[in-house]
Design a protein around this motif. Structure first.
Motif, PDB file in Angstrom:
ATOM      1  N   PHE A 234       0.778  -1.143  -0.053  1.00 37.61           N
ATOM      2  CA  PHE A 234       0.111   0.070  -0.019  1.00 37.61           C
ATOM      3  C   PHE A 234       0.724   1.227  -0.049  1.00 37.61           C
ATOM      4  N   ASP A 235       1.798   1.178   0.712  1.00 38.63           N
ATOM      5  CA  ASP A 235       2.743   2.411   1.021  1.00 38.63           C
ATOM      6  C   ASP A 235       4.359   2.003   1.147  1.00 38.63           C
ATOM      7  N   PHE A 236       4.985   2.567   0.666  1.00 39.68           N
ATOM      8  CA  PHE A 236       6.500   2.770   0.935  1.00 39.68           C
ATOM      9  C   PHE A 236       6.831   4.161   0.627  1.00 39.68           C
ATOM     10  N   GLU A 237       6.936   4.786   1.958  1.00 39.33           N
ATOM     11  CA  GLU A 237       7.191   6.322   1.996  1.00 39.33           C
ATOM     12  C   GLU A 237       8.368   6.457   2.596  1.00 39.33           C
ATOM     13  N   GLN A 238       8.958   7.256   2.159  1.00 42.31           N
ATOM     14  CA  GLN A 238      10.542   7.710   2.828  1.00 42.31           C
ATOM     15  C   GLN A 238      10.714   9.253   2.862  1.00 42.31           C
ATOM     16  N   ALA A 239      11.489   9.517   3.744  1.00 39.35           N
ATOM     17  CA  ALA A 239      11.929  11.053   4.000  1.00 39.35           C
ATOM     18  C   ALA A 239      13.470  10.913   4.349  1.00 39.35           C
ATOM     19  N   LEU A 240      14.338  11.681   3.386  1.00 41.24           N
ATOM     20  CA  LEU A 240      15.659  11.942   3.833  1.00 41.24           C
ATOM     21  C   LEU A 240      15.988  12.043   5.192  1.00 41.24           C
ATOM     22  N   VAL A 250       6.621   4.189  -3.683  1.00 42.44           N
ATOM     23  CA  VAL A 250       6.046   2.612  -4.453  1.00 42.44           C
ATOM     24  C   VAL A 250       5.891   2.862  -5.976  1.00 42.44           C
ATOM     25  N   ASP A 251       6.217   1.974  -6.671  1.00 44.80           N
ATOM     26  CA  ASP A 251       6.075   1.741  -7.865  1.00 44.80           C
ATOM     27  C   ASP A 251       6.935   3.018  -8.773  1.00 44.80           C
ATOM     28  N   THR A 252       8.069   3.350  -8.446  1.00 45.32           N
ATOM     29  CA  THR A 252       8.994   4.104  -8.925  1.00 45.32           C
ATOM     30  C   THR A 252      10.535   3.587  -9.319  1.00 45.32           C
ATOM     31  N   TYR A 253      11.220   4.055  -9.980  1.00 46.15           N
ATOM     32  CA  TYR A 253      12.355   3.381 -10.239  1.00 46.15           C
ATOM     33  C   TYR A 253      13.503   3.350  -8.748  1.00 46.15           C
ATOM     34  N   GLY A 254      13.884   1.983  -9.044  1.00 45.66           N
ATOM     35  CA  GLY A 254      14.557   1.806  -7.709  1.00 45.66           C
ATOM     36  C   GLY A 254      13.893   1.344  -6.398  1.00 45.66           C
ATOM     37  N   ARG A 255      12.831   1.397  -6.430  1.00 42.12           N
ATOM     38  CA  ARG A 255      11.747   1.137  -5.188  1.00 42.12           C
ATOM     39  C   ARG A 255      10.819   0.109  -5.675  1.00 42.12           C
ATOM     40  N   PRO A 256      10.371  -0.599  -4.661  1.00 39.42           N
ATOM     41  CA  PRO A 256       9.434  -1.624  -4.745  1.00 39.42           C
ATOM     42  C   PRO A 256       8.267  -1.496  -5.461  1.00 39.42           C
ATOM     43  N   VAL A 257       7.997  -2.262  -6.293  1.00 41.85           N
ATOM     44  CA  VAL A 257       6.574  -2.311  -7.386  1.00 41.85           C
ATOM     45  C   VAL A 257       5.535  -2.904  -6.012  1.00 41.85           C
ATOM     46  N   ASP A 258       4.420  -2.191  -6.349  1.00 44.65           N
ATOM     47  CA  ASP A 258       3.130  -2.360  -5.471  1.00 44.65           C
ATOM     48  C   ASP A 258       2.827  -3.905  -5.452  1.00 44.65           C
ATOM     49  N   PHE A 259       2.950  -4.666  -6.675  1.00 42.05           N
ATOM     50  CA  PHE A 259       2.472  -5.981  -6.555  1.00 42.05           C
ATOM     51  C   PHE A 259       3.485  -6.959  -7.231  1.00 42.05           C
ATOM     52  N   ARG A 260       3.779  -8.039  -6.454  1.00 42.72           N
ATOM     53  CA  ARG A 260       4.644  -9.199  -6.986  1.00 42.72           C
ATOM     54  C   ARG A 260       3.799 -10.493  -6.540  1.00 42.72           C
ATOM     55  N   ALA A 261       4.033 -11.510  -7.328  1.00 43.07           N
ATOM     56  CA  ALA A 261       3.459 -12.997  -7.266  1.00 43.07           C
ATOM     57  C   ALA A 261       4.209 -13.807  -7.800  1.00 43.07           C
ATOM     58  N   GLY A 276       6.388 -26.348 -11.797  1.00 48.50           N
ATOM     59  CA  GLY A 276       6.409 -25.306 -12.664  1.00 48.50           C
ATOM     60  C   GLY A 276       5.855 -23.985 -11.956  1.00 48.50           C
ATOM     61  N   PHE A 277       6.482 -22.758 -12.248  1.00 44.75           N
ATOM     62  CA  PHE A 277       6.390 -21.596 -11.394  1.00 44.75           C
ATOM     63  C   PHE A 277       6.183 -20.604 -12.521  1.00 44.75           C
ATOM     64  N   VAL A 278       5.369 -19.391 -12.126  1.00 44.82           N
ATOM     65  CA  VAL A 278       5.345 -18.323 -12.818  1.00 44.82           C
ATOM     66  C   VAL A 278       5.549 -17.172 -11.852  1.00 44.82           C
ATOM     67  N   ASN A 279       6.384 -16.061 -11.920  1.00 44.25           N
ATOM     68  CA  ASN A 279       7.161 -14.950 -11.431  1.00 44.25           C
ATOM     69  C   ASN A 279       6.561 -13.875 -12.141  1.00 44.25           C
ATOM     70  N   TYR A 280       5.903 -13.174 -11.290  1.00 49.69           N
ATOM     71  CA  TYR A 280       5.106 -11.944 -11.881  1.00 49.69           C
ATOM     72  C   TYR A 280       5.611 -10.621 -11.209  1.00 49.69           C
ATOM     73  N   THR A 281       6.320  -9.571 -11.827  1.00 47.85           N
ATOM     74  CA  THR A 281       6.529  -8.337 -11.358  1.00 47.85           C
ATOM     75  C   THR A 281       5.700  -7.127 -11.933  1.00 47.85           C
ATOM     76  N   ASP A 282       4.766  -6.399 -11.073  1.00 51.29           N
ATOM     77  CA  ASP A 282       3.882  -5.598 -11.779  1.00 51.29           C
ATOM     78  C   ASP A 282       4.562  -4.312 -12.509  1.00 51.29           C
ATOM     79  N   GLY A 283       4.043  -3.682 -13.487  1.00 47.23           N
ATOM     80  CA  GLY A 283       4.517  -2.491 -14.217  1.00 47.23           C
ATOM     81  C   GLY A 283       4.719  -1.295 -13.118  1.00 47.23           C
ATOM     82  N   TYR A 284       5.465  -0.429 -13.444  1.00 51.68           N
ATOM     83  CA  TYR A 284       5.448   0.912 -12.695  1.00 51.68           C
ATOM     84  C   TYR A 284       6.073   2.094 -13.444  1.00 51.68           C
TER      85      TYR A 284
END
Length: 364
Positions: A234-240, A250-261, A276-284
């Motif tokens: 839901f959130d990946f919030e950061q403050a320097l 979340v969902d930006t370059y160099g940070r986690p995507v919102d959905f993986r499965a 057999g396995f399917v690995n999915y990384t959501d778009g961002y």
């Protein structure tokens, strides 16, 4: 504590724990943990946890002895005129022996459902909330913006002669400009001291939910195991800086995507097992491009084949043959125009293509 089963209270467990750690260089910490497990029925388990954790600084971040990575650099007026720095300064660069441990507070709440009529089916959903504080980072990543009011606590505009002398006379002193150190020590040259070392300045907040689904059934064709593991942020919030407002990343370059499965199917019969396995990384969003662009989702397939010879009473008894494949169809990671020119996001993708491995495992 625990109670025996009764209507609406098949099970109740409460656990309390604590951990004390002492480090000779960064001090000590006590971290409590608490958990509760409640089963209102045979098919449902509800649980929750609370705890804190402690991470000592890395030795490299504490190390102030390496000349190549730890120095006090002088930037005179001549470099101000070229725009490299906003004012004359002595910048402290490198490790920091005064670093404190990073801390985190974690909450989780989850429920597991295993229907009595279909015991081979299990669904587990867990919500998590992690708050990282005192994270170690470089507060000023670019000396050119050291005059930003956000960094005022890291800038000493009116250092004393003694403070300047302590830096000038330190073995880590570095003066590539060749400017007069006499003017510094006499106070004739106005200079500020900027602390650009690693510091306990950052904060991160991560919230999300994990899902695990498992189902097993037998048929005349063999035993089948179906599994699904998913993670949604839901959130990946950061403050320097801890004084900055948290920023959603979340969902930006160099940070986690919102959905993986990762979904898998395993078939087993006699000596054979195939998975057999399917690995999915959501778009961002590729946030470093201008304008920002979309990054495609990415899917890869893995395949494992195992043959267990079993106890056949010969030399090959208790031997297993295994062939495993990662990224079976040699799928390339989605293109990302990174500053380093790698053409992919190393945080969310792996450039390794198809990988094959054959193993012979013998037990005796």
């Amino acid at each position: 504590g625990r109670v025996n089963g009764r209507p609406g209270m098949q099970r109740l467990e409460i656990s309390l724990a604590g951990r004390y750690e002492n480090y000779s260089d960064v001090g000590d910490s006590f971290n409590p943990k608490a958990g509760i497990v409640w089963s209102p029925s045979r098919s449902v388990i509800v649980r929750g946890t609370y705890g804190t954790s402690f991470k000592a600084p890395a030795l490299l971040d504490l190390d102030v002895s390496r000349p190549s990575a730890n120095f006090f650099a002088y930037f005179p007026q001549a470099l101000v005129d070229t725009g490299i720095v906003p004012f004359p300064m002595i910048a402290r660069i490198g490790g920091n022996e005064d670093l404190r441990p990073e801390k985190a507070t974690t909450w989780t709440a989850g429920v597991q459902w295993r229907p009595e009529r279909v015991e081979e089916l299990s669904l587990d959903v867990t919500y998590f909330d992690v708050d990282f504080e005192d994270r170690i980072a470089l507060p000023i990543t670019d000396l050119a913006i050291a005059d930003d009011p956000r960094f005022m606590s890291f800038v000493n505009r009116t250092p004393t002669t003694e403070q300047i002398a302590a830096l000038v006379n330190d073995p880590r002193w570095f003066n590539p400009s060749g400017a007069s150190e006499v003017d510094l020590l006499s106070g004739a040259a106005a200079v500020a001291i900027v602390d650009g070392r690693f510091s306990n300045v950052s904060r991160s907040v991560i919230t999300g939910v994990e899902l695990q689904l498992a189902y097993r059934f037998e048929s005349k064709f063999g035993l089948f195991d179906i599994g699904l593991n998913g993670n949604y942020l839901f959130d990946f919030e950061q403050a320097l800086l801890d004084t900055d407002a948290l920023v959603e990343e979340v969902d930006t370059y160099g940070r986690p995507v919102d959905f993986r499965a990762r979904a898998g199917l395993t078939w087993s019969r006699n000596a054979w097992s195939v998975s057999g396995f399917v690995n999915y990384t959501d778009g961002y969003t590729d946030s470093i491009s201008d304008p920002a662009r979309s990054v495609d989702s990415w899917s890869t397939f893995d395949l494992n084949i195992v043959y267990d010879i079993g106890d056949r009473g010969n030399f090959f008894a208790d031997t297993r043959l295994s062939l495993s494949t990662q990224n079976l169809f040699d799928s390339d990671p989605p293109f990302v125009d990174t500053p380093a020119g790698l053409a992919y996001d190393s945080y969310n993708a792996d450039p390794q293509g198809r990988f094959l491995a054959f193993q012979i495992i013998r037990e005796w």
